[in-house]
Design an enzyme around this catalytic site. Structure first.
Site, PDB file in Angstrom:
ATOM      1  N   HIS A  19       0.848  -1.197   0.000  1.00 39.42           N
ATOM      2  CA  HIS A  19       0.000   0.000   0.000  1.00 39.42           C
ATOM      3  C   HIS A  19       0.885   1.250   0.000  1.00 39.42           C
ATOM      4  O   HIS A  19       1.319   1.735   1.044  1.00 39.42           O
ATOM      5  CB  HIS A  19      -0.911  -0.003   1.236  1.00 39.42           C
ATOM      6  CG  HIS A  19      -2.010   1.010   1.189  1.00 39.42           C
ATOM      7  ND1 HIS A  19      -3.347   0.682   1.263  1.00 39.42           N
ATOM      8  CD2 HIS A  19      -1.988   2.363   1.066  1.00 39.42           C
ATOM      9  CE1 HIS A  19      -4.086   1.766   1.204  1.00 39.42           C
ATOM     10  NE2 HIS A  19      -3.280   2.811   1.082  1.00 39.42           N
ATOM     11  N   HIS A  21       1.098   4.955  -2.354  1.00 37.87           N
ATOM     12  CA  HIS A  21       0.511   5.765  -3.416  1.00 37.87           C
ATOM     13  C   HIS A  21       1.609   6.453  -4.235  1.00 37.87           C
ATOM     14  O   HIS A  21       2.460   7.149  -3.680  1.00 37.87           O
ATOM     15  CB  HIS A  21      -0.421   6.823  -2.822  1.00 37.87           C
ATOM     16  CG  HIS A  21      -1.683   6.252  -2.255  1.00 37.87           C
ATOM     17  ND1 HIS A  21      -2.850   6.163  -2.982  1.00 37.87           N
ATOM     18  CD2 HIS A  21      -1.957   5.727  -1.036  1.00 37.87           C
ATOM     19  CE1 HIS A  21      -3.797   5.623  -2.231  1.00 37.87           C
ATOM     20  NE2 HIS A  21      -3.281   5.340  -1.033  1.00 37.87           N
ATOM     21  N   ASP A  23       1.393   9.018  -6.200  1.00 37.04           N
ATOM     22  CA  ASP A  23       1.328  10.471  -6.090  1.00 37.04           C
ATOM     23  C   ASP A  23       1.582  10.958  -4.671  1.00 37.04           C
ATOM     24  O   ASP A  23       1.547  12.162  -4.409  1.00 37.04           O
ATOM     25  CB  ASP A  23      -0.013  11.005  -6.611  1.00 37.04           C
ATOM     26  CG  ASP A  23      -1.209  10.333  -5.965  1.00 37.04           C
ATOM     27  OD1 ASP A  23      -1.029   9.301  -5.300  1.00 37.04           O
ATOM     28  OD2 ASP A  23      -2.339  10.833  -6.126  1.00 37.04           O
ATOM     29  N   HIS A 207      -9.890   0.552  -0.144  1.00 37.25           N
ATOM     30  CA  HIS A 207      -9.697   1.397   1.029  1.00 37.25           C
ATOM     31  C   HIS A 207     -10.927   1.281   1.925  1.00 37.25           C
ATOM     32  O   HIS A 207     -12.043   1.585   1.498  1.00 37.25           O
ATOM     33  CB  HIS A 207      -9.525   2.861   0.614  1.00 37.25           C
ATOM     34  CG  HIS A 207      -8.135   3.232   0.213  1.00 37.25           C
ATOM     35  ND1 HIS A 207      -7.575   2.832  -0.986  1.00 37.25           N
ATOM     36  CD2 HIS A 207      -7.193   3.986   0.837  1.00 37.25           C
ATOM     37  CE1 HIS A 207      -6.346   3.325  -1.072  1.00 37.25           C
ATOM     38  NE2 HIS A 207      -6.086   4.021   0.028  1.00 37.25           N
ATOM     39  N   GLU A 210     -10.609   3.258   7.370  1.00 37.18           N
ATOM     40  CA  GLU A 210      -9.682   4.375   7.624  1.00 37.18           C
ATOM     41  C   GLU A 210     -10.503   5.592   8.034  1.00 37.18           C
ATOM     42  O   GLU A 210     -10.529   5.990   9.194  1.00 37.18           O
ATOM     43  CB  GLU A 210      -8.845   4.687   6.384  1.00 37.18           C
ATOM     44  CG  GLU A 210      -7.857   5.837   6.612  1.00 37.18           C
ATOM     45  CD  GLU A 210      -7.192   6.318   5.337  1.00 37.18           C
ATOM     46  OE1 GLU A 210      -6.120   6.946   5.444  1.00 37.18           O
ATOM     47  OE2 GLU A 210      -7.753   6.114   4.240  1.00 37.18           O
ATOM     48  N   ASP A 305       1.843   4.023   2.850  1.00 41.01           N
ATOM     49  CA  ASP A 305       0.760   4.878   2.364  1.00 41.01           C
ATOM     50  C   ASP A 305       1.308   5.999   1.479  1.00 41.01           C
ATOM     51  O   ASP A 305       1.277   5.898   0.261  1.00 41.01           O
ATOM     52  CB  ASP A 305      -0.068   5.435   3.513  1.00 41.01           C
ATOM     53  CG  ASP A 305      -1.468   5.861   3.081  1.00 41.01           C
ATOM     54  OD1 ASP A 305      -1.907   5.472   1.976  1.00 41.01           O
ATOM     55  OD2 ASP A 305      -2.145   6.566   3.850  1.00 41.01           O
TER      56      ASP A 305
END
Length: 370
Positions: A19, A21, A23, A207, A210, A305
């Protein structure tokens, strides 16, 4: 093995990252250079200050402000060259941190403002990944990286993005995800795509758990048929913690918690990020639910993350668990092996990763009992 000794050895350990990202993991200097090339205005003008700004925004305690940081990274990732560069550098940075397998997730629909098509964005990212893998190999580091194509929950392009993901199976894309505003945009909003993905035997992570709680996780696993849960830390809301007559810790699982554990659905836990976004009531890594969930035999995996926003890395996350939560080398091995078995690749490939890369890598370290 002392904590200090283990902390020193963390960079040598093989790591699996599920996991992360794309960006959310840019180098600050890259953001500066790409922003200058397209005339995008940033809040500060040097790399160190920019790194501080991203972390401070993420540490603000506001999920809204946390998400606003992506306005800057996405703005500079709108050309094939920029996408390829960011992907290449992500692979190199992960390999340098000891990551041997990674999945990079990102939302192609957010990278179309300069005229790129959805397929062109996927191909640009894959070109960068391929170059990064080759450069890492030339430097003596072996890493395997796949793309997870993500649909933004609020944008209602789920079907289109799911079809895109499936069309690039075998060409770099290994899975599908939905991300963004979790609360109010549940998987049943577009229930048909989950049947489409299942009919194509295509891996799914969602997701959940969270920004929203147990109901979100339930939809992820029952409606979305998720193979993994992105974050999932709020599954603890379906667990009653207490002590028995002897004062020993006691946990009573609800039906959903039992389902997730019984099916060993991997939880993609991101401790530093979870603290920043208040996904947990914990105020430190020591208090974070990851340790209790692991002790209860959930399929816990450790993740970053957003490395830029959280100013983190896999080594940093591991060190915090050692120094704050008292984790041993065997605890680190457990979450790494769990991540390998939860990776979006075939069973024989997972077994090869565990038996020929992870286990030997840990066995080199004194004190590891595998």
């Amino acid at each position: 093995m002392t904590d200090d000794r283990l902390v020193d050895l963390v960079p040598e350990l093989p790591k699996v990252l599920l996991h992360d990202h794309l960006d959310g993991g840019l180098r600050p200097q890259t953001v500066l250079e790409l922003a200058d090339a397209v005339g995008h205005r940033l809040p500060v003008e040097d790399a160190d200050s920019l790194a501080d700004w991203f972390q401070q925004a993420a540490d603000s305690g506001s999920l809204v402000r946390y998400l606003e940081t992506f306005d800057h990274t996405i703005a500079v990732m709108q050309t094939p060259e920029a996408l390829a560069r960011v992907a290449k550098e992500a692979v190199l940075d992960l390999a340098a941190d000891g990551v041997v397998y990674a999945e990079q997730r990102w939302a192609p629909e957010q990278h179309l403002t300069k005229g790129l098509s959805l397929p062109e964005t996927v191909e640009a990212v894959q070109a960068g990944i391929d170059e990064g893998i080759a450069l890492a190999a030339a430097d003596g580091r072996t890493i395997r990286v796949g793309q997870i194509v993500t649909a933004m929950r609020h944008a209602d392009r789920w079907s289109e993005i799911a079809e895109l993901a499936v069309s690039y199976r075998g060409a770099g894309v290994v899975g599908f995800d939905i991300a963004g505003a979790e609360d109010g945009f549940p998987p049943d909003r577009h229930a048909g795509i989950w049947r489409f993905l299942a009919d194509h035997d295509f891996p799914v992570t969602i997701h959940a758990g969270e920004a929203a709680g147990v109901a979100s996780i339930a939809q992820a696993v029952h409606v979305g048929q998720a193979d993994r849960i992105g974050h999932g830390v709020r599954i603890v809301e379906d667990i009653a913690f207490g002590t028995d007559a002897d004062g020993s810790p006691l946990a009573t699982l609800g039906s959903l918690a039992h389902w997730v554990r019984d099916h060993q659905i991997p939880l993609e836990v991101c401790p530093v990020s979870n603290l920043q976004t208040s996904a947990t009531t914990a105020k430190s890594v020591r208090e974070h639910p990851i340790t209790r969930l692991k002790e209860l035999d959930f399929a816990v995996t450790l993740n970053t993350d957003n490395r830029l926003m959280s100013r983190t890395s896999m080594s940093h996350e591991m060190r915090l668990l050692v120094t704050e939560a008292g984790w041993s080398i065997d605890d680190l091995a457990d979450v790494t092996i769990a991540a390998a078995w939860g990776a979006f690749m075939h069973h024989d490939e997972r077994r090869d990763l565990v038996e020929h890369v992870i286990v030997p890598g840990y066995q080199k370290i004194e004190g590891a009992q595998l």
